[in-house]
Write a protein that holds these residues in place. Structure first.
Motif, PDB file in Angstrom:
ATOM      1  N   THR A   7       0.835  -1.209   0.000  1.00  0.00           N
ATOM      2  CA  THR A   7       0.000   0.000   0.000  1.00  0.00           C
ATOM      3  C   THR A   7       0.867   1.255   0.000  1.00  0.00           C
ATOM      4  N   GLU A   8       1.926   1.259   0.790  1.00  0.00           N
ATOM      5  CA  GLU A   8       2.840   2.409   0.819  1.00  0.00           C
ATOM      6  C   GLU A   8       3.540   2.576  -0.527  1.00  0.00           C
ATOM      7  N   ALA A  20       2.399   1.588  -3.418  1.00  0.00           N
ATOM      8  CA  ALA A  20       1.369   2.020  -4.369  1.00  0.00           C
ATOM      9  C   ALA A  20       1.168   3.531  -4.314  1.00  0.00           C
ATOM     10  N   LYS A  21       1.085   4.080  -3.109  1.00  0.00           N
ATOM     11  CA  LYS A  21       0.905   5.531  -2.963  1.00  0.00           C
ATOM     12  C   LYS A  21       2.078   6.292  -3.556  1.00  0.00           C
ATOM     13  N   THR A  22       3.286   5.826  -3.303  1.00  0.00           N
ATOM     14  CA  THR A  22       4.487   6.496  -3.822  1.00  0.00           C
ATOM     15  C   THR A  22       4.543   6.442  -5.341  1.00  0.00           C
ATOM     16  N   GLY A  76       1.983   5.888  -7.364  1.00  0.00           N
ATOM     17  CA  GLY A  76       0.758   6.371  -7.998  1.00  0.00           C
ATOM     18  C   GLY A  76      -0.008   5.283  -8.730  1.00  0.00           C
ATOM     19  N   SER A 131      -2.257   1.274  -8.017  1.00  0.00           N
ATOM     20  CA  SER A 131      -3.030   0.575  -6.986  1.00  0.00           C
ATOM     21  C   SER A 131      -2.179  -0.491  -6.294  1.00  0.00           C
ATOM     22  N   GLN A 132      -2.634  -0.910  -5.128  1.00  0.00           N
ATOM     23  CA  GLN A 132      -1.959  -1.976  -4.391  1.00  0.00           C
ATOM     24  C   GLN A 132      -1.979  -3.269  -5.196  1.00  0.00           C
TER      25      GLN A 132
END
Length: 95
Positions: free
Chosen positions: A62-63, A65-67, A69, A71-72
């Motif tokens: 999840t982390e 994915a956020k970095t 841009g 999805s997980q």
């Protein structure tokens, strides 16, 4: 032929089946091995970031994915694909 640490080789081979923090364990034991460096050098920027974040910075999918841009689920699929590619590369070097 480049030096291949057998312990790291076996851990990467099994990574696609076990699919969790195997690569970092081997990398920490060996340091920057020739094989690992060659494998990492063959990745594009996104792939390299994903492996670095997951196995060297110990970030969650999840982390990552956020970095990145994405999805997980995309991280999970890409990670699995990369681990399989690395395993296959080691198999090919062993033969």
């Amino acid at each position: 032929m480049a030096y291949i640490n057998r312990d790291l080789e076996e851990k990467i081979k099994s990574a696609s089946e076990e699919y969790a923090c195997i690569l970092i364990t081997g990398a920490r034991q060996v340091g920057k091995s020739t094989v690992l460096k060659q494998l990492m050098d063959g990745l594009n920027e996104t792939e390299s970031q994903l492996i670095n974040m997951r196995y060297f910075q110990e970030k969650t999918q999840t982390e990552v994915a956020k970095t990145l841009g994405i999805s997980q689920v995309q991280v999970s699929r890409l990670e699995k694909k990369l681990l399989l590619q690395m395993r296959n590369a080691i198999d090919n070097k062993s033969n």
